[in-house]
Scaffold this active site. Sequence first.
Site, mmCIF file in Angstrom:
data_model
loop_
_atom_site.group_PDB
_atom_site.id
_atom_site.type_symbol
_atom_site.label_atom_id
_atom_site.label_comp_id
_atom_site.label_asym_id
_atom_site.label_seq_id
_atom_site.Cartn_x
_atom_site.Cartn_y
_atom_site.Cartn_z
ATOM 1 N N CYS A 10 26.663 -36.665 -14.838
ATOM 2 C CA CYS A 10 27.805 -36.895 -13.952
ATOM 3 C C CYS A 10 27.684 -35.952 -12.762
ATOM 4 O O CYS A 10 26.584 -35.491 -12.438
ATOM 5 C CB CYS A 10 29.125 -36.731 -14.702
ATOM 6 S SG CYS A 10 29.440 -35.065 -15.327
ATOM 7 N N ASN A 13 29.065 -31.895 -14.547
ATOM 8 C CA ASN A 13 28.636 -31.558 -15.918
ATOM 9 C C ASN A 13 29.674 -30.692 -16.646
ATOM 10 O O ASN A 13 29.320 -29.867 -17.491
ATOM 11 C CB ASN A 13 27.255 -30.875 -15.927
ATOM 12 C CG ASN A 13 26.597 -30.785 -17.310
ATOM 13 O OD1 ASN A 13 25.844 -29.853 -17.576
ATOM 14 N ND2 ASN A 13 26.879 -31.720 -18.194
ATOM 15 N N CYS A 15 33.068 -32.373 -17.189
ATOM 16 C CA CYS A 15 34.082 -33.318 -17.706
ATOM 17 C C CYS A 15 33.435 -34.493 -18.437
ATOM 18 O O CYS A 15 33.455 -34.563 -19.666
ATOM 19 C CB CYS A 15 34.980 -33.836 -16.574
ATOM 20 S SG CYS A 15 35.975 -32.547 -15.792
ATOM 21 N N ARG A 16 32.867 -35.423 -17.675
ATOM 22 C CA ARG A 16 32.422 -36.677 -18.278
ATOM 23 C C ARG A 16 31.130 -36.559 -19.076
ATOM 24 O O ARG A 16 31.059 -37.037 -20.216
ATOM 25 C CB ARG A 16 32.264 -37.759 -17.194
ATOM 26 C CG ARG A 16 33.583 -38.184 -16.595
ATOM 27 C CD ARG A 16 33.376 -38.976 -15.322
ATOM 28 N NE ARG A 16 32.821 -38.133 -14.260
ATOM 29 C CZ ARG A 16 32.440 -38.551 -13.084
ATOM 30 N NH1 ARG A 16 32.515 -39.835 -12.801
ATOM 31 N NH2 ARG A 16 31.976 -37.708 -12.186
ATOM 32 N N SER A 17 30.095 -35.965 -18.476
ATOM 33 C CA SER A 17 28.803 -35.972 -19.199
ATOM 34 C C SER A 17 28.803 -35.094 -20.449
ATOM 35 O O SER A 17 28.130 -35.464 -21.426
ATOM 36 C CB SER A 17 27.616 -35.673 -18.273
ATOM 37 O OG SER A 17 27.696 -34.405 -17.689
ATOM 38 N N ASP A 125 36.178 -40.505 -12.754
ATOM 39 C CA ASP A 125 36.203 -39.044 -12.770
ATOM 40 C C ASP A 125 37.616 -38.563 -13.104
ATOM 41 O O ASP A 125 38.548 -38.823 -12.352
ATOM 42 C CB ASP A 125 35.781 -38.538 -11.390
ATOM 43 C CG ASP A 125 35.633 -37.024 -11.341
ATOM 44 O OD1 ASP A 125 36.030 -36.352 -12.303
ATOM 45 O OD2 ASP A 125 35.112 -36.533 -10.328
HETATM 46 P P1 4NP Z 1 32.524 -34.388 -13.890
HETATM 47 O O1 4NP Z 1 33.890 -34.015 -13.140
HETATM 48 O O2 4NP Z 1 31.571 -34.882 -12.850
HETATM 49 O O3 4NP Z 1 32.952 -35.448 -14.831
HETATM 50 O O4 4NP Z 1 32.049 -33.125 -14.588
HETATM 51 C C1 4NP Z 1 33.919 -33.169 -12.027
HETATM 52 C C2 4NP Z 1 33.985 -31.832 -12.206
HETATM 53 C C3 4NP Z 1 34.030 -30.982 -11.108
HETATM 54 C C4 4NP Z 1 34.002 -31.508 -9.839
HETATM 55 C C5 4NP Z 1 33.921 -32.875 -9.672
HETATM 56 C C6 4NP Z 1 33.882 -33.704 -10.766
HETATM 57 N N1 4NP Z 1 34.071 -30.650 -8.723
HETATM 58 O O5 4NP Z 1 34.105 -31.152 -7.590
HETATM 59 O O6 4NP Z 1 34.092 -29.416 -8.887
#
Ligand code: 4NP
Length: 154
Positions: A10, A13, A15-17, A125
Amino acid sequence: MSMPAVLLVCLGNICRSPLAEAALRAAAEQAGVDMAVESAGTGDWHVGSAPDPRAQAVALRHGIDIAGYRGRQVQAEDFHRFTHIFALDSDNLRQLRRMRPAGGAAHLGLLMDMVPGRAGSSVADPYYGDDAGFDRTWDDVTRAAEAIVAHLSP
Ligand code: 4NP
């Protein structure tokens, strides 16, 4: 065929992945399938960080402790190390296509393409949303994990 090695990717790294990693590890273990599973982000903001507390909480509600996971960024060598790389959304898939080194043989695709009826869709997201978003993420990655195990079982 050599053991499948699956990388889930993602943006951050955190939240989703990591949730996809947890769900796939659990599904493979439950099915008795040997599979290497890791996750990574295309971005570098959260390298070395634990998963978002809301991601940790939803995993724990499903009996899985991911507090020890740490964020890392995708590397060129991942395209050689892994047999399959799945992006959680289409932006990250595009980014991975740009990064792929010559000779990197990993199958590259969108995670939800593995789920019948969900082809082409992204895992939303949940970072800027509420806890319900993390429940939706868990539902999506669990369905994908079951489909991957079914697809990659010997
Ligand atoms: P992820 O979520 O891609 O599912 O881990 C996010 C976590 C942090 C950010 C964006 C998406 N960020 O912009 O910091």
